[in-house]
Motif scaffolding. Sequence first.
Motif: not given
Length: 210
Positions: A5-6, A22-25, A48-51
């Motif tokens: 995902l990163e 994207l949804l699968v990841s 929140l996925l990434k910050r």
Amino acid sequence: MAAELEALLQRPLTWQISPFELLVSVQKWIKETRPTCLLHPHGFYVLLLKRTPTEEWRLHLWPRGERKLTGMPARIHTHDRHVESRILKGSLTNIDYDAREVAEGGCPLYLVSYQGDRYARATTNALQKSATRIQVDETSRLELHAGDYYRIERHTLHEALIPVDQNTITLVCMHGQEEGAVKVVGIEGYPGEIAFERNERSAEVFLAYI
């Protein structure tokens, strides 16, 4: 964050990847890490996925059906950073507005503040009524469907209209923060100060819709 995902959350690469990938990841990441998400006062979920110091990546989910709103049901607002978004599932309509100050009529303008980290559990979100009244005029309207991308410039008044008869999921990147108040076009009859909390939920709620 899972390395897969990163690697996908990189502008402009992300906007070129299929919504399915994207949804699968994201699905895999949720199952592996079991994060929490927040229920927004307007009835949608924010994960929140990434910050980083310059970007915030989020997943938004509007489940099918009537969404319970808390606080003032005022949808026209600004952001203090650019917003780029991709529709991964469902659809929405984004409307941009221009605003002008008026002495009479129009709508009250509220200013937004967060008492703490806005992604933390029980952080208070406060709306403070200003002395300004504004009249808003629609400038553009985009009907967007799965796979579509759109961008909102920072400090632009906008609202998103999401159909109640379908599930909608969007991937959002917010970046380029700039000083300036976040604004909400208010509704008559509400208090001068409105405070509420975004309730924390398990992000597994997303798995039923991905």
